[in-house]
Write a protein that holds these residues in place. Structure first.
Motif, PDB file in Angstrom:
ATOM      1  N   LEU A 114      -0.992   7.942   5.624  1.00 43.26           N
ATOM      2  CA  LEU A 114      -1.461   6.636   5.684  1.00 43.26           C
ATOM      3  C   LEU A 114      -3.093   6.271   5.486  1.00 43.26           C
ATOM      4  O   LEU A 114      -3.501   5.250   4.471  1.00 43.26           O
ATOM      5  CB  LEU A 114      -1.733   5.752   7.721  1.00 43.26           C
ATOM      6  CG  LEU A 114      -1.588   4.766   7.396  1.00 43.26           C
ATOM      7  CD1 LEU A 114      -0.615   4.146   6.751  1.00 43.26           C
ATOM      8  CD2 LEU A 114      -0.873   4.309   8.780  1.00 43.26           C
ATOM      9  N   THR A 142      -4.927  14.769   3.528  1.00 38.28           N
ATOM     10  CA  THR A 142      -4.322  16.125   3.201  1.00 38.28           C
ATOM     11  C   THR A 142      -3.933  16.441   4.424  1.00 38.28           C
ATOM     12  O   THR A 142      -5.010  17.248   4.803  1.00 38.28           O
ATOM     13  CB  THR A 142      -5.231  16.934   1.654  1.00 38.28           C
ATOM     14  OG1 THR A 142      -5.098  16.286   1.010  1.00 38.28           O
ATOM     15  CG2 THR A 142      -4.200  18.205   1.406  1.00 38.28           C
ATOM     16  N   ASN A 177       0.873  -1.380  -0.283  1.00 38.78           N
ATOM     17  CA  ASN A 177       0.094  -0.011  -0.255  1.00 38.78           C
ATOM     18  C   ASN A 177       0.951   1.337  -0.107  1.00 38.78           C
ATOM     19  O   ASN A 177       1.838   1.084   0.131  1.00 38.78           O
ATOM     20  CB  ASN A 177      -0.850  -0.016   0.851  1.00 38.78           C
ATOM     21  CG  ASN A 177      -1.587   1.071   1.323  1.00 38.78           C
ATOM     22  OD1 ASN A 177      -2.116   2.243   0.597  1.00 38.78           O
ATOM     23  ND2 ASN A 177      -2.336   1.170   2.087  1.00 38.78           N
ATOM     24  N   LEU A 182     -12.881  10.590  10.110  1.00 37.14           N
ATOM     25  CA  LEU A 182     -13.380  12.273   9.942  1.00 37.14           C
ATOM     26  C   LEU A 182     -13.043  11.807   8.121  1.00 37.14           C
ATOM     27  O   LEU A 182     -13.463  12.615   7.126  1.00 37.14           O
ATOM     28  CB  LEU A 182     -12.699  13.076  10.318  1.00 37.14           C
ATOM     29  CG  LEU A 182     -12.380  14.128   9.887  1.00 37.14           C
ATOM     30  CD1 LEU A 182     -14.018  14.914  10.650  1.00 37.14           C
ATOM     31  CD2 LEU A 182     -11.869  15.634  11.420  1.00 37.14           C
ATOM     32  N   LEU A 183     -11.709  11.341   8.086  1.00 38.82           N
ATOM     33  CA  LEU A 183     -11.126  11.642   6.642  1.00 38.82           C
ATOM     34  C   LEU A 183     -11.666  10.686   5.825  1.00 38.82           C
ATOM     35  O   LEU A 183     -11.414   8.845   5.585  1.00 38.82           O
ATOM     36  CB  LEU A 183      -9.687  11.060   6.891  1.00 38.82           C
ATOM     37  CG  LEU A 183      -8.844  12.169   7.286  1.00 38.82           C
ATOM     38  CD1 LEU A 183      -7.595  12.082   7.461  1.00 38.82           C
ATOM     39  CD2 LEU A 183      -8.786  13.424   6.732  1.00 38.82           C
ATOM     40  N   ARG A 184     -12.696  10.564   5.267  1.00 36.48           N
ATOM     41  CA  ARG A 184     -13.393   9.522   4.039  1.00 36.48           C
ATOM     42  C   ARG A 184     -12.354   9.196   2.772  1.00 36.48           C
ATOM     43  O   ARG A 184     -11.624   9.896   2.000  1.00 36.48           O
ATOM     44  CB  ARG A 184     -14.685  10.650   3.031  1.00 36.48           C
ATOM     45  CG  ARG A 184     -15.678  11.442   4.505  1.00 36.48           C
ATOM     46  CD  ARG A 184     -15.926  12.523   3.875  1.00 36.48           C
ATOM     47  NE  ARG A 184     -16.150  13.306   3.453  1.00 36.48           N
ATOM     48  CZ  ARG A 184     -15.999  14.293   2.969  1.00 36.48           C
ATOM     49  NH1 ARG A 184     -18.088  14.550   2.902  1.00 36.48           N
ATOM     50  NH2 ARG A 184     -15.817  15.759   2.627  1.00 36.48           N
ATOM     51  N   SER A 185     -12.537   8.148   2.524  1.00 35.87           N
ATOM     52  CA  SER A 185     -11.120   7.142   1.815  1.00 35.87           C
ATOM     53  C   SER A 185     -11.565   7.484   0.249  1.00 35.87           C
ATOM     54  O   SER A 185     -12.697   8.436   0.126  1.00 35.87           O
ATOM     55  CB  SER A 185     -11.031   5.996   2.446  1.00 35.87           C
ATOM     56  OG  SER A 185     -13.224   4.812   2.130  1.00 35.87           O
ATOM     57  N   GLY A 186     -10.646   7.083  -0.485  1.00 37.74           N
ATOM     58  CA  GLY A 186     -10.583   7.040  -2.021  1.00 37.74           C
ATOM     59  C   GLY A 186     -10.967   8.547  -1.842  1.00 37.74           C
ATOM     60  O   GLY A 186     -11.747   9.274  -2.928  1.00 37.74           O
ATOM     61  N   ASN A 201       0.089   4.418   0.682  1.00 40.97           N
ATOM     62  CA  ASN A 201       0.096   5.852   1.804  1.00 40.97           C
ATOM     63  C   ASN A 201       1.440   4.841   2.601  1.00 40.97           C
ATOM     64  O   ASN A 201       1.523   5.573   3.499  1.00 40.97           O
ATOM     65  CB  ASN A 201      -1.330   5.401   1.760  1.00 40.97           C
ATOM     66  CG  ASN A 201      -2.091   5.518   1.255  1.00 40.97           C
ATOM     67  OD1 ASN A 201      -2.081   6.386   0.247  1.00 40.97           O
ATOM     68  ND2 ASN A 201      -3.782   5.684   1.004  1.00 40.97           N
ATOM     69  N   GLU A 217     -11.494  19.531   1.055  1.00 40.06           N
ATOM     70  CA  GLU A 217     -12.663  19.838   1.891  1.00 40.06           C
ATOM     71  C   GLU A 217     -11.478  19.345   3.489  1.00 40.06           C
ATOM     72  O   GLU A 217     -11.277  18.686   3.712  1.00 40.06           O
ATOM     73  CB  GLU A 217     -13.008  18.824   1.466  1.00 40.06           C
ATOM     74  CG  GLU A 217     -14.546  18.475   2.732  1.00 40.06           C
ATOM     75  CD  GLU A 217     -15.988  19.480   2.070  1.00 40.06           C
ATOM     76  OE1 GLU A 217     -16.372  20.039   2.803  1.00 40.06           O
ATOM     77  OE2 GLU A 217     -15.373  19.401   0.739  1.00 40.06           O
ATOM     78  N   THR A 261      -9.521   8.437  11.311  1.00 42.25           N
ATOM     79  CA  THR A 261     -10.218   7.239   9.783  1.00 42.25           C
ATOM     80  C   THR A 261     -11.903   7.743  10.217  1.00 42.25           C
ATOM     81  O   THR A 261     -11.901   7.370   9.179  1.00 42.25           O
ATOM     82  CB  THR A 261     -10.366   5.847  11.100  1.00 42.25           C
ATOM     83  OG1 THR A 261      -8.783   5.445  11.454  1.00 42.25           O
ATOM     84  CG2 THR A 261     -11.262   4.649  10.529  1.00 42.25           C
ATOM     85  N   LYS A 301      -7.519  12.324  -2.389  1.00 50.57           N
ATOM     86  CA  LYS A 301      -7.044  12.813  -1.366  1.00 50.57           C
ATOM     87  C   LYS A 301      -7.301  14.267  -1.383  1.00 50.57           C
ATOM     88  O   LYS A 301      -6.915  15.781  -0.880  1.00 50.57           O
ATOM     89  CB  LYS A 301      -5.497  12.835  -1.830  1.00 50.57           C
ATOM     90  CG  LYS A 301      -4.712  11.744  -2.464  1.00 50.57           C
ATOM     91  CD  LYS A 301      -3.632  11.623  -1.454  1.00 50.57           C
ATOM     92  CE  LYS A 301      -3.183  10.787  -1.113  1.00 50.57           C
ATOM     93  NZ  LYS A 301      -2.160  10.380  -0.302  1.00 50.57           N
ATOM     94  N   HIS A 302      -8.928  14.449  -1.254  1.00 47.64           N
ATOM     95  CA  HIS A 302      -9.476  15.537  -1.064  1.00 47.64           C
ATOM     96  C   HIS A 302      -9.629  15.910   0.198  1.00 47.64           C
ATOM     97  O   HIS A 302     -10.611  17.383   1.213  1.00 47.64           O
ATOM     98  CB  HIS A 302     -11.016  15.402  -1.704  1.00 47.64           C
ATOM     99  CG  HIS A 302     -10.220  15.510  -3.382  1.00 47.64           C
ATOM    100  ND1 HIS A 302      -9.661  16.121  -4.170  1.00 47.64           N
ATOM    101  CD2 HIS A 302     -10.714  14.298  -3.672  1.00 47.64           C
ATOM    102  CE1 HIS A 302      -9.184  15.676  -5.442  1.00 47.64           C
ATOM    103  NE2 HIS A 302      -9.653  14.618  -5.325  1.00 47.64           N
TER     104      HIS A 302
END
Lengths: 497, 497
Positions: A194, A198, A24, A168-172, A26, A230, A166, A174-175
């Motif tokens: 990871l 951003t 991976n 808070l940051l939506r996957s898929g 990341n 975002e 985990t 880098k926004h």
């Protein structure tokens, strides 16, 4: 399972199922300098010394990490005795005179609430009785109510940060980004890497004792948004790591208001709240200021969404190895709280000894308790020695050629700026390492002192720093600083333009 | 930071920074039934009982989770005494006759290697001396060499699985998959959901005592690849959870060969290796079979990539709350090992007490040691009682209407199949819950026994199951099974077509 067809990735055909090309990406891009190259090198030197090799020093001094017990800080007697009894409850009955009354009582109250003792999984959110203790501590500290069901016990503060980010940051993509102070504790940058998020940097002002500047913060937010990020939250470390700054209530208020206005979750990393050195300064929690401002955080009032983190590893307790910590959520609704619970439940629960340590940390013996006097002596001894050591280190650093260092108002570190010669920079470049890392590696080889390069925390372009703890035992500090000064002088002499 | 512009996601404009609409959707889609709705309901019932409400039973019996100490299993004396002394080393000198010689010696050997005692962060990979102990245990168990530098200590086995899957599953796309047994322990499905990976199911054959069938496995792999999934690894749980099957060496060999041929990492979840009940059966580790086959795993031989997991939570030790565990990597090159180290270092280290517990688990007192006899009695008492309880539970279940249950050859669970009436299915559907969950909820309300619906583990379409541990204390087992039978009969009677 996906239905659409998709060609097999060529990397997996060429490489192994798990190697440097198929891992991976990341994971590869996450950096964690506190345990990076300089520490690796120190471990190698340690092995070489153990094998009998003569080096210019006789021991490694680990100033890379806030790990007080590794620097001879002693544990608190009451706290450790209670933990021993929780692990082996029969010790108290077998040796009736061996433990003070309050030690036995506290251990009993913990184990009776545990059902299966420390060997059983607990509620995934943490032992209810400990969460009640923590809520009472917060309420007393802040003068505002706190609730046990808003507290999640974690393996150190790091796990709390991981769980929260985990969510808070939506996957898929880098926004999704997080406003992060620069310099910062690299847990944030590494977690962002990871999780594919951003890092949106906001620079602390070194000239203003590493203060947060709102104009700066707003500018960073605006730029990031302009770039399509975002911005989902803002991380604040108070007292600061690595910078040692303490935020005034007015500053905290401004940050909270920005979180509300700009719809960002505020992450308050408050693990150094018991490490306040500046005369007249005191710690104000984000939670307190939020409640003062009228953001109750009760269900229905989610205008401000705030999560604060605490740990057993710092303060005067320094129990890093036990991996205790907690997060308190404020203005986070029931649905998200349930998701946080589920994420905690995936690792069943945090370790029970660390959970009890968190309870003990915030609920030490009180005046009149049999263990109070000893506790008070131990606590005050540790805090006053840390304060003296902070002053010693800052004074010594500021006397060295090319080094300037703000006082640490709080926390456990000095983060001096160093000005290196062109020759030093060129040599580093030739070796393919950043100039600050080169300096730290040379200092290590000469003095045995392990520092962390400023680039691991982030620093304004064109500046160089390093972080050092002021944790080496007080009786060795004079000698350590002498060795430091000598190695620094040698480095400067050898790299004059 | 990204440079290209990108419109702000509408969700964040409408919702709160962190609510049910803006949370990372991977978090929402992760399910973990072992701590799901049925457990939630049991916690509610517990609260109502505590508040004085009369229910049809007088206590909750937690059969949802392998948590032996919560079911009155006692900790091992030697192990706990050593941990107490590691936490409070002065107990040994203050009370010279209180501890057996080998307890004091073991504690001393641990703490002397720790530097700062249990309160200091350790090497992120784990305490070197404990990793050496584990390597010696593995070498003796398997008859093949093992290396401390291939072992990573973790907070339970769950953390190891999380770290490994984080490396294996490449982010940004649902194309990386893991062959996962069905039924499976839901840590795998939940971790896959969280990391955005694809669960590639392979069904265990209930009619063949939940055995792995290679044809089935190959078919699943082919189908997944046809659907564009990059199958990165295969997870095997041996002995099985929830199924209790034990793999024969021939089966392990076939799976290993498939891993090699198809370039998949083999994940061997071996946390129940000390729970073997079937007469004449024994545990063979994947590592042993791999070495027998000539896959040395040394650097340069990465044909087979294998990671095995172990935990302090199961076996006869049952120390769930301490969160100890480790993973051993085999055929994983230096570059990936360094990445695993970095991921471990992000949470600094696993908790020290759990690390020591892992060492104690695999290195108990030996014949001739002062603590050996007591240890032997405790261990054998726990194992023989578990075996008797397993037989009791399976016999009782198979006597019930509509229930058939394979014997558990190993592990701590029964996973019976239930055949429910149309009426039961329709009632469940009307309530919007799966039929097996409805059954478990009804059983809970009537008996206080907490089960986990089979749907939480996965089951062949058209079949229904539940998982129960056989952990309730032996002296209460007869009564528990009677209550179970009564509640089951009531359910069946009330739901006849």
């Amino acid at each position: 399972m996906l239905r659409r067809t998709f060609p097999r990735a060529s990397a997996a055909l060429k490489g192994l199922p798990l190697d440097g090309t198929t891992i991976n990406s990341n994971v590869k891009s996450a950096k964690y300098a506190v345990r990076g190259n300089v520490l690796e090198r120190s471990m190698e030197l340690q092995r070489r010394m153990a094998a009998g090799e003569k080096l210019p020093f006789d021991k490694i001094v680990p100033c890379n990490i806030g790990n007080p017990h590794a620097c001879m800080q002693l544990p608190l007697s009451f706290h450790r005795e209670v933990l021993s009894l929780c692990i082996s409850p029969s010790l108290a009955s077998d040796h009736p005179n061996a433990f003070k009354r309050d030690v036995v009582e506290r251990a009993k109250s913990y184990t009776s609430g545990l059902g299966g003792g420390v060997g059983a999984y607990t509620n995934s959110q943490g032992i209810p009785a400990v969460r009640e203790e923590i809520a009472a501590f917060i309420a007393e500290r802040d003068g505002h109510p706190a609730r046990a069901d808003r507290i999640y016990l974690t393996n150190g503060a790091s796990e709390g940060v991981r769980i929260l980010l985990t969510c808070l940051l939506r996957s898929g993509g880098k926004h999704d980004g997080l406003l992060t102070p620069i310099p910062q504790y690299p847990l944030y940058s590494a977690s962002l890497a990871l999780l594919g998020g951003t890092l949106v940097p906001y620079h602390l002002n070194e000239k203003a004792n590493w203060g947060v500047e709102m104009a700066n913060l707003r500018e960073s937010l605006k730029t990031a948004r302009g770039n399509g990020v975002e911005v989902r939250g803002i991380a604040v470390i108070n007292p600061g790591n690595p910078t040692g700054n303490i935020l005034a209530e007015e500053q905290i208020k401004d940050i909270i208001q920005m979180g509300v206005d700009e719809k960002m979750v505020v992450l308050a990393d408050e693990v150094y709240q018991a490490n306040i050195w500046k005369k007249g300064a005191s710690f104000s929690s984000f939670k307190k200021v939020a409640c003062d401002m009228g953001y109750s955080g009760e269900d229905g009032d989610e205008r401000l969404q705030l999560v604060s983190f605490h740990s057993t590893s710092k303060g005067y307790f320094g129990e890093c190895g036990l991996r205790g910590g907690y997060m308190e959520v404020h203005g986070i609704g029931a649905e998200v709280r349930a998701e946080l619970y589920k994420l905690s439940s995936l690792s069943l629960c945090s370790n029970t000894v660390g959970q009890l340590a968190a309870g003990l940390m915030i609920n030490p013996p009180k005046k009149g308790d049999p263990s109070f006097e000893t506790f008070e002596q131990e606590r005050d001894g540790i805090l006053s020695s840390l304060k003296r050591r902070s002053i010693m280190v800052h004074k010594a650093l500021n006397e060295l050629e090319g080094i300037t260092c703000n006082e640490a108002d709080g926390a456990l570190y000095a983060f001096p700026r160093i000005r290196l010669s062109k020759k030093a920079s060129n040599t580093a470049e030739g070796k393919g390492v950043p100039a600050d890392e080169y300096y730290c590696l040379q200092m290590l080889d000469e003095s045995g002192i392990v520092l962390v390069p400023g680039s691991g925390f982030g620093q304004e372009e064109g500046t160089l720093h390093f972080r050092t703890t002021f944790l080496p035992a007080e009786e060795t500090m004079h000698d350590t600083l002498k060795r430091f000064a000598k190695a620094h002088k040698k480095f400067m002499d050898e790299h004059r333009d």
